[in-house]
Scaffold this motif. Structure first.
Motif, short mmCIF file in Angstrom:
data_model
loop_
_atom_site.label_atom_id
_atom_site.label_comp_id
_atom_site.label_asym_id
_atom_site.label_seq_id
_atom_site.Cartn_x
_atom_site.Cartn_y
_atom_site.Cartn_z
N VAL A 1 8.95 4.22 5.76
CA VAL A 1 9.20 3.63 4.44
C VAL A 1 10.61 3.04 4.42
O VAL A 1 11.59 3.71 4.77
CB VAL A 1 9.06 4.68 3.33
CG1 VAL A 1 9.42 4.09 1.97
CG2 VAL A 1 7.64 5.22 3.32
N SER A 2 10.71 1.79 4.02
CA SER A 2 12.03 1.13 3.97
C SER A 2 12.81 1.62 2.76
O SER A 2 12.26 2.17 1.80
CB SER A 2 11.85 -0.39 3.87
OG SER A 2 11.23 -0.74 2.64
N ARG A 3 14.12 1.41 2.81
CA ARG A 3 14.97 1.81 1.70
C ARG A 3 14.63 1.03 0.43
O ARG A 3 14.68 1.57 -0.67
CB ARG A 3 16.45 1.61 2.06
CG ARG A 3 16.93 2.55 3.16
CD ARG A 3 18.42 2.46 3.36
NE ARG A 3 18.82 1.13 3.86
CZ ARG A 3 20.07 0.78 4.14
NH1 ARG A 3 21.05 1.66 3.95
NH2 ARG A 3 20.35 -0.42 4.59
N PHE A 4 14.28 -0.25 0.60
CA PHE A 4 13.90 -1.06 -0.56
C PHE A 4 12.66 -0.51 -1.24
O PHE A 4 12.60 -0.36 -2.46
CB PHE A 4 13.65 -2.50 -0.10
CG PHE A 4 13.14 -3.40 -1.20
CD1 PHE A 4 14.02 -4.02 -2.07
CD2 PHE A 4 11.77 -3.62 -1.35
CE1 PHE A 4 13.54 -4.84 -3.09
CE2 PHE A 4 11.30 -4.44 -2.36
CZ PHE A 4 12.18 -5.05 -3.23
N THR A 5 11.64 -0.19 -0.47
CA THR A 5 10.39 0.33 -1.03
C THR A 5 10.61 1.69 -1.66
O THR A 5 10.07 1.97 -2.74
CB THR A 5 9.32 0.43 0.08
OG1 THR A 5 9.13 -0.85 0.68
CG2 THR A 5 8.00 0.92 -0.49
N LEU B 1 3.62 5.98 -2.97
CA LEU B 1 4.89 6.56 -3.39
C LEU B 1 4.97 6.65 -4.93
O LEU B 1 5.45 7.65 -5.47
CB LEU B 1 6.04 5.71 -2.86
CG LEU B 1 6.32 5.78 -1.35
CD1 LEU B 1 7.40 4.79 -0.95
CD2 LEU B 1 6.71 7.20 -0.95
N ILE B 2 4.50 5.61 -5.62
CA ILE B 2 4.49 5.65 -7.08
C ILE B 2 3.54 6.74 -7.57
O ILE B 2 3.83 7.46 -8.53
CB ILE B 2 4.10 4.27 -7.64
CG1 ILE B 2 5.17 3.24 -7.30
CG2 ILE B 2 3.90 4.35 -9.16
CD1 ILE B 2 4.81 1.82 -7.72
N GLU B 3 2.38 6.84 -6.91
CA GLU B 3 1.43 7.90 -7.28
C GLU B 3 2.06 9.28 -7.10
O GLU B 3 1.87 10.18 -7.92
CB GLU B 3 0.17 7.77 -6.42
CG GLU B 3 -0.92 8.78 -6.76
CD GLU B 3 -2.15 8.60 -5.89
OE1 GLU B 3 -3.03 9.48 -5.94
OE2 GLU B 3 -2.24 7.59 -5.16
N LYS B 4 2.84 9.43 -6.03
CA LYS B 4 3.53 10.71 -5.81
C LYS B 4 4.52 11.01 -6.94
O LYS B 4 4.61 12.16 -7.41
CB LYS B 4 4.28 10.66 -4.48
CG LYS B 4 5.12 11.91 -4.19
CD LYS B 4 5.94 11.74 -2.93
CE LYS B 4 7.13 10.85 -3.14
NZ LYS B 4 8.18 11.49 -3.96
N LEU C 1 12.47 1.21 -4.95
CA LEU C 1 11.59 0.60 -5.95
C LEU C 1 10.59 1.61 -6.50
O LEU C 1 10.29 1.62 -7.70
CB LEU C 1 10.86 -0.59 -5.34
CG LEU C 1 10.01 -1.44 -6.31
CD1 LEU C 1 10.88 -2.03 -7.41
CD2 LEU C 1 9.27 -2.55 -5.55
N SER C 2 10.08 2.47 -5.62
CA SER C 2 9.12 3.49 -6.09
C SER C 2 9.77 4.49 -7.03
O SER C 2 9.10 5.09 -7.88
CB SER C 2 8.53 4.23 -4.89
OG SER C 2 9.51 5.04 -4.25
N MET D 1 0.83 -1.20 0.00
CA MET D 1 0.00 0.00 0.00
C MET D 1 0.87 1.26 0.00
O MET D 1 0.58 2.22 -0.71
CB MET D 1 -0.93 -0.02 1.22
CG MET D 1 -1.89 1.17 1.24
SD MET D 1 -3.06 1.15 -0.13
CE MET D 1 -4.05 -0.28 0.30
N ILE D 2 1.93 1.25 0.81
CA ILE D 2 2.82 2.41 0.84
C ILE D 2 3.48 2.61 -0.52
O ILE D 2 3.62 3.74 -0.99
CB ILE D 2 3.88 2.22 1.96
CG1 ILE D 2 3.21 2.20 3.33
CG2 ILE D 2 4.92 3.34 1.89
CD1 ILE D 2 4.16 1.98 4.47
#
Length: 354
Positions: free
Chosen positions: A200-204, A6-9, A207-208, A1-2
């Motif tokens: 928010v993790s560094r991986f997420t 982030l992608i939407e942002k 990826l975003s 979900m997060i």
């Protein structure tokens, strides 16, 4: 979900920027419409001066053959060698041909007839190709002894060779530069601090940042292929899904490199210069304009760590030769290694400041 938010942002930031959407669409169009005509090693309209000392039907036919060739433009018929050399020195001619007296007589007697060729070799490529073209006309046996069939580029059109390579260059420039400016742009704007205080993790987060450039890469690729078909009549001989697979991995490589540069840069200017340096090395050492086999041995070794080299090979193999996944598996494996290393490096280099 997060990740979704982030992608939407990222897409909202992209759309709010009035310049970037236009750049993503207009820049590929300009490159694909202009560069294949400008970035060519084909030499045409070589200016030639001919000194005919024989004045026979044979020498006249030779002059007409040269004049009718699309590679030569007859600019002068001087009386002496000295006057012809002056044409070259004054930049009025690129080369000269002196037909000696007795030229026809030698041919009638079955002996090889000689002729003098002088070439302006300031531009070595132009001079060398001009000499090759002229030798093919001077040698009457060149078309009767050898039967030549051209594969993969029937008409020897240099644009056919360049168009797939220019697609790869566009992916390097857009999918490398834009991520390189992304994180450092948020640093300068101060918005990165809002991300740093979230869970928010560094991986997420990484990826975003990468996913939008996958989409941009495929938009650019499809636009380029559409222009290649509409303008140059060039379509992939191989499977388009093979091209998509190679592009999927390569965009991850370039966007990962861009994020690594962005994470280590303090300003957008610094990120731009570092990415520009990398891009120049990638393009010049990829075989885009000159074959890798023509480079010195030490330069050929450097190309093995150039991801663009492998993607360039794959694009030309699939687009022009119809190669399948089995033919490009080695390049795919190397690019996958680059993608894994750079993506892991991008995650590791992003430091959250609590």
């Amino acid at each position: 979900m997060i990740l979704r938010y982030l992608i939407e942002k990222e897409f909202k930031q992209l759309i709010r920027n009035s310049f970037l959407p236009r750049l993503i669409l207009i820049f590929p169009c300009m490159i694909m419409l202009v560069m294949p005509w400008a970035a060519t090693l084909e030499i045409e309209d070589l200016r030639i001066a001919i000194i005919d000392n024989d004045h026979t039907p044979s020498s006249l036919r030779l002059t007409h053959r040269i004049e009718s060739s699309p590679y030569f433009k007859l600019v002068a018929l001087p009386d002496t060698y000295h006057k012809a050399v002056e044409c070259i020195e004054r930049n009025q001619a690129d080369m000269l041909l002196e037909i000696p007296k007795g030229f026809e007589k030698e041919q009638v007697n079955g002996r090889p007839a000689s002729a003098l060729v002088a070439i302006n070799a300031v531009n070595g490529t132009k001079g060398g190709l001009g000499n090759t073209y002229l030798q093919q006309i001077l040698n009457p046996q060149s078309t009767s002894v050898t039967s030549i069939r051209y594969r993969f580029n029937l008409h020897l059109d240099y644009k056919t060779f360049m168009v797939p390579a220019l697609m790869t260059m566009l992916l390097v420039m857009l999918c490398g530069f834009l991520p390189a400016l992304n994180v450092v742009g948020e640093k300068e704007a101060g918005t990165i601090e809002q991300i740093n205080v979230t869970p928010v993790s560094r991986f997420t987060f990484t990826l975003s940042k990468l996913l939008p450039y996958w989409l941009i890469g495929f938009i650019v690729l499809n636009l380029c292929m559409l222009l290649a078909w509409a303008v140059y009549g060039l379509t992939p001989v191989g499977s388009i899904f093979t091209i998509y697979l190679a592009t999927l991995i390569f965009v991850l490589v370039m966007s990962g490199l861009g994020l690594v540069i962005s994470n280590y840069s303090s300003t957008m200017q610094q990120a731009m210069f570092v990415m520009w340096f990398c891009m120049l090395i990638f393009i010049l050492m990829s075989g885009l304009f000159t074959p890798i086999s023509s480079m010195p041995d030490w330069a050929q070794y450097i190309t093995y760590i150039n991801p663009l080299r492998y993607f360039m090979e794959m694009m030309r193999m699939v687009y022009l030769k119809g190669s399948g996944i089995g033919d490009i598996v080695q390049q795919l494996c190397v690019l996958s290694c680059f993608a894994t290393i750079l993506y892991g490096w991008a995650i590791h280099s992003y430091r959250k400041q609590q």
